[in-house]
Design an enzyme around this catalytic site. Sequence first.
Site, PDB file in Angstrom:
ATOM      1  N   CYS A  85       5.696  72.130   4.958  1.00 56.93           N
ATOM      2  CA  CYS A  85       4.896  73.279   4.509  1.00 56.93           C
ATOM      3  C   CYS A  85       4.385  73.993   5.757  1.00 56.93           C
ATOM      4  CB  CYS A  85       3.731  72.799   3.652  1.00 56.93           C
ATOM      5  SG  CYS A  85       2.677  74.136   3.091  1.00 56.93           S
ATOM      6  N   GLU A 127       5.476  76.303  -4.449  1.00 56.21           N
ATOM      7  CA  GLU A 127       4.505  77.407  -4.379  1.00 56.21           C
ATOM      8  C   GLU A 127       3.555  77.404  -5.587  1.00 56.21           C
ATOM      9  OE1 GLU A 127       4.452  78.432  -1.560  1.00 56.21           O
ATOM     10  OE2 GLU A 127       6.507  78.086  -0.892  1.00 56.21           O
ATOM     11  N   HIS A 130       0.859  75.140  -4.820  1.00 53.88           N
ATOM     12  CA  HIS A 130      -0.159  75.807  -3.979  1.00 53.88           C
ATOM     13  C   HIS A 130      -1.172  76.544  -4.857  1.00 53.88           C
ATOM     14  CE1 HIS A 130       0.645  75.335   0.274  1.00 53.88           C
ATOM     15  NE2 HIS A 130       1.922  75.611   0.129  1.00 53.88           N
TER      16      HIS A 130
HETATM   17  C1  LIG Z   1      11.200  73.420   0.062  1.00 54.83           C
HETATM   18  S1  LIG Z   1       9.779  74.155  -0.432  1.00 54.83           S
HETATM   19  C2  LIG Z   1       9.021  74.544   1.118  1.00 54.83           C
HETATM   20  C3  LIG Z   1       8.173  75.748   1.047  1.00 54.83           C
HETATM   21  C4  LIG Z   1       7.423  76.022   2.309  1.00 54.83           C
HETATM   22  N1  LIG Z   1       6.478  77.082   2.108  1.00 54.83           N
HETATM   23  C5  LIG Z   1       5.156  76.851   2.009  1.00 54.83           C
HETATM   24  O1  LIG Z   1       4.511  77.086   1.021  1.00 54.83           O
HETATM   25  C6  LIG Z   1       8.364  76.468   3.407  1.00 54.83           C
HETATM   26  O2  LIG Z   1       8.733  75.637   4.227  1.00 54.83           O
HETATM   27  O3  LIG Z   1       8.757  77.614   3.424  1.00 54.83           O
END
Ligand SMILES: CSCC[C@H](NC=O)C(=O)O
Length: 136
Positions: A85, A127, A130
Amino acid sequence: MIKPITHDQTFLSQPSQPATAMDAATVTDLLDTLRANREICVGMAANMIGSHRRIIVVAMGVLPVAMINPVITDKADAYHTQEGCLSLTGERPTTRYRSITVTFENAQFQSQTQTFTGFVAQIIQHEIDHCDGILI
Ligand SMILES: CSCC[C@H](NC=O)C(=O)O
């Protein structure tokens, strides 16, 4: 407008509230910020740029897609995986579903329902977590 990404876990752990047409600027900012971070990021939720509204953006093909007030109405085929993340360091184990059906509003605040599979489905699940204040 490209916004800074928050790493404040207390802030990120608070659930977001439904978005309305009043939040159109946040949708634009989130799309701009994902585009600016596209090399390291495949999806974002509005709380990552400081807004507790239920708005996510997801890289799908060439253009990022905005999904407002997304709700998973059906899911199938659970599996275990590891995810990173942008707001955290390292990877952590998660359980995801290979197929999900999502009802959401698009960037024009029109309601739609669509089924997603594979990596896009995984990003959407990350997401939406989140939006619920859930970090991997
Ligand atoms: C495989 S889902 C990963 C999502 C992550 N984005 C953060 O909210 C990101 O690395 O873009």
